[in-house]
Motif scaffolding. Structure first.
Motif, PDB file in Angstrom:
ATOM      1  N   MET A  15      18.955  15.513 -25.090  1.00 43.39           N
ATOM      2  CA  MET A  15      20.165  15.600 -25.909  1.00 43.39           C
ATOM      3  C   MET A  15      20.860  16.944 -25.729  1.00 43.39           C
ATOM      4  O   MET A  15      22.085  17.016 -25.592  1.00 43.39           O
ATOM      5  N   VAL A  16      20.072  18.019 -25.718  1.00 42.79           N
ATOM      6  CA  VAL A  16      20.650  19.362 -25.601  1.00 42.79           C
ATOM      7  C   VAL A  16      21.281  19.566 -24.221  1.00 42.79           C
ATOM      8  O   VAL A  16      22.363  20.156 -24.098  1.00 42.79           O
ATOM      9  N   ALA A  17      20.597  19.075 -23.172  1.00 42.70           N
ATOM     10  CA  ALA A  17      21.063  19.316 -21.806  1.00 42.70           C
ATOM     11  C   ALA A  17      22.170  18.374 -21.370  1.00 42.70           C
ATOM     12  O   ALA A  17      22.795  18.602 -20.325  1.00 42.70           O
ATOM     13  N   MET A  18      22.436  17.338 -22.152  1.00 46.42           N
ATOM     14  CA  MET A  18      23.460  16.365 -21.762  1.00 46.42           C
ATOM     15  C   MET A  18      24.829  17.047 -21.651  1.00 46.42           C
ATOM     16  O   MET A  18      25.282  17.694 -22.584  1.00 46.42           O
ATOM     17  N   PRO A  19      25.496  16.922 -20.483  1.00 50.98           N
ATOM     18  CA  PRO A  19      26.805  17.572 -20.319  1.00 50.98           C
ATOM     19  C   PRO A  19      27.809  17.062 -21.342  1.00 50.98           C
ATOM     20  O   PRO A  19      27.859  15.875 -21.645  1.00 50.98           O
ATOM     21  N   GLY A  20      28.570  17.970 -21.880  1.00 49.21           N
ATOM     22  CA  GLY A  20      29.580  17.626 -22.870  1.00 49.21           C
ATOM     23  C   GLY A  20      30.430  18.842 -23.158  1.00 49.21           C
ATOM     24  O   GLY A  20      30.524  19.767 -22.336  1.00 49.21           O
ATOM     25  N   ALA A  21      31.044  18.849 -24.319  1.00 55.36           N
ATOM     26  CA  ALA A  21      31.924  19.962 -24.672  1.00 55.36           C
ATOM     27  C   ALA A  21      31.159  21.280 -24.732  1.00 55.36           C
ATOM     28  O   ALA A  21      31.653  22.315 -24.280  1.00 55.36           O
ATOM     29  N   ASP A  22      29.934  21.269 -25.289  1.00 51.18           N
ATOM     30  CA  ASP A  22      29.148  22.499 -25.385  1.00 51.18           C
ATOM     31  C   ASP A  22      28.913  23.102 -23.997  1.00 51.18           C
ATOM     32  O   ASP A  22      29.126  24.297 -23.776  1.00 51.18           O
ATOM     33  N   PHE A  23      28.450  22.273 -23.087  1.00 50.37           N
ATOM     34  CA  PHE A  23      28.159  22.717 -21.723  1.00 50.37           C
ATOM     35  C   PHE A  23      29.412  23.279 -21.062  1.00 50.37           C
ATOM     36  O   PHE A  23      29.389  24.351 -20.426  1.00 50.37           O
ATOM     37  N   THR A  24      30.520  22.566 -21.214  1.00 55.25           N
ATOM     38  CA  THR A  24      31.761  22.970 -20.549  1.00 55.25           C
ATOM     39  C   THR A  24      32.284  24.285 -21.098  1.00 55.25           C
ATOM     40  O   THR A  24      32.768  25.136 -20.342  1.00 55.25           O
ATOM     41  N   VAL A  25      32.200  24.482 -22.404  1.00 50.17           N
ATOM     42  CA  VAL A  25      32.670  25.724 -23.009  1.00 50.17           C
ATOM     43  C   VAL A  25      31.824  26.905 -22.559  1.00 50.17           C
ATOM     44  O   VAL A  25      32.338  27.998 -22.308  1.00 50.17           O
ATOM     45  N   VAL A  26      30.512  26.705 -22.424  1.00 52.73           N
ATOM     46  CA  VAL A  26      29.638  27.773 -21.937  1.00 52.73           C
ATOM     47  C   VAL A  26      30.007  28.153 -20.506  1.00 52.73           C
ATOM     48  O   VAL A  26      30.109  29.342 -20.169  1.00 52.73           O
ATOM     49  N   VAL A  27      30.214  27.158 -19.656  1.00 56.44           N
ATOM     50  CA  VAL A  27      30.589  27.428 -18.254  1.00 56.44           C
ATOM     51  C   VAL A  27      31.910  28.181 -18.203  1.00 56.44           C
ATOM     52  O   VAL A  27      32.053  29.162 -17.458  1.00 56.44           O
ATOM     53  N   ARG A  28      32.867  27.748 -19.008  1.00 52.85           N
ATOM     54  CA  ARG A  28      34.185  28.396 -19.019  1.00 52.85           C
ATOM     55  C   ARG A  28      34.069  29.876 -19.352  1.00 52.85           C
ATOM     56  O   ARG A  28      34.674  30.731 -18.705  1.00 52.85           O
ATOM     57  N   ASN A  29      33.270  30.190 -20.377  1.00 50.39           N
ATOM     58  CA  ASN A  29      33.125  31.581 -20.783  1.00 50.39           C
ATOM     59  C   ASN A  29      32.273  32.376 -19.817  1.00 50.39           C
ATOM     60  O   ASN A  29      32.541  33.553 -19.563  1.00 50.39           O
ATOM     61  N   ALA A  30      31.236  31.753 -19.248  1.00 51.97           N
ATOM     62  CA  ALA A  30      30.363  32.458 -18.308  1.00 51.97           C
ATOM     63  C   ALA A  30      31.108  32.840 -17.035  1.00 51.97           C
ATOM     64  O   ALA A  30      30.741  33.813 -16.366  1.00 51.97           O
ATOM     65  N   LEU A  31      32.149  32.092 -16.686  1.00 54.72           N
ATOM     66  CA  LEU A  31      32.946  32.442 -15.510  1.00 54.72           C
ATOM     67  C   LEU A  31      33.731  33.727 -15.729  1.00 54.72           C
ATOM     68  O   LEU A  31      34.110  34.399 -14.769  1.00 54.72           O
ATOM     69  N   VAL A  32      33.969  34.064 -16.982  1.00 55.61           N
ATOM     70  CA  VAL A  32      34.671  35.311 -17.281  1.00 55.61           C
ATOM     71  C   VAL A  32      33.691  36.483 -17.242  1.00 55.61           C
ATOM     72  O   VAL A  32      33.946  37.501 -16.621  1.00 55.61           O
ATOM     73  N   SER A  33      32.549  36.316 -17.892  1.00 55.33           N
ATOM     74  CA  SER A  33      31.532  37.363 -17.869  1.00 55.33           C
ATOM     75  C   SER A  33      30.214  36.817 -18.386  1.00 55.33           C
ATOM     76  O   SER A  33      30.178  35.819 -19.101  1.00 55.33           O
ATOM     77  N   ARG A  34      29.136  37.482 -18.020  1.00 51.14           N
ATOM     78  CA  ARG A  34      27.820  37.103 -18.511  1.00 51.14           C
ATOM     79  C   ARG A  34      27.761  37.221 -20.026  1.00 51.14           C
ATOM     80  O   ARG A  34      27.212  36.363 -20.717  1.00 51.14           O
TER      81      ARG A  34
END
Length: 227
Positions: A15-34
């Motif tokens: 459930m936690v690892a299932m791609p969704g809004a949470d996953f996408t928002v983390v990727v979006r922010n991680a692309l800016v900085s760690r």
């Protein structure tokens, strides 16, 4: 070994690892900085903590009993995800090196020619505050999460055993899994940032994540309107 506990851990991990809004928002922010990615991941874990606490307390049952409240929360959550998606897509027109609104690069993480974050005035949010809030709000405004936990947790409470201690343990497992998974995603994206932050790759990833958030937001907004 508690077989039910092992089974629940496997289900919760999926459930936690299932791609969704949470996953996408983390990727979006991680692309800016760690820092932004990890802060967003911690915000999502905070949202899960809120949901599991509500489920343990039984408050989530109210969402089932009051459909109008459930639909209202769906609309709010969908609108927020849609807003993040549209803002990400809008950033595609921004010159490379300009940090998108709402995320802050950590010290030394902005490359040559990139805009550095301005010094925060007294009382203003520090670096990472907005990504943290984005992660928390994205997860907390998902009304399906407490319903899911409310229906899932009781399935793994052995008959005859005290419900509260066991449910608290199950809730803790979910939060720990989130604290392991989402920061790991943020760190992996940051590690690959050398390639992902290249001009073409960055625009492609921003376009994909922005599009995914926009579609997810539209689905979340339209679902309660059609019901």
């Amino acid at each position: 070994m508690d077989a039910q506990l092992v089974a629940f851990t496997g289900v919760a991990a999926g459930m936690v690892a299932m791609p969704g809004a949470d996953f996408t928002v983390v990727v979006r922010n991680a692309l800016v900085s760690r820092r932004a990615g990890v802060a967003c991941a911690l915000g999502i874990a905070g949202g899960l903590l809120l949901h599991t606490a509500l489920a343990v307390a039984g408050v989530a049952a109210v969402l089932t009993a009051v459909p109008a409240l459930f639909r209202t929360l769906q609309l709010l959550g969908g609108a927020y995800v849609l807003y993040l998606g549209l803002r990400t897509l809008r950033s595609l027109g921004r010159p490379r090196g300009v940090v998108p609104d709402g995320v802050d690069p950590g010290p030394g993480e902005a490359g040559a020619g990139q805009e550095r974050p301005r010094a925060s005035a007294a009382g203003e949010e520090g670096p990472g505050a907005r990504p943290l809030r984005q992660g928390f709000v994205t997860n907390a405004l998902n009304p399906k999460a407490p319903i899911t936990f409310l229906s899932l947790l009781p399935q793994f409470v052995p008959a005859g055993s005290p419900a509260m201690p066991r449910t608290l343990l199950l809730a803790l497992i979910v939060v720990v899994l989130a604290l392991l998974w989402f920061p790991a995603v943020a760190l992996l994206v940051d590690r690959l940032g050398r390639w992902l932050r290249g001009p073409w790759a960055a625009r492609a990833v921003e376009g994909v994540t922005g599009g995914a958030l926009t579609v997810l937001g539209l689905v979340l907004v339209l679902e309660p309107l059609r019901s």
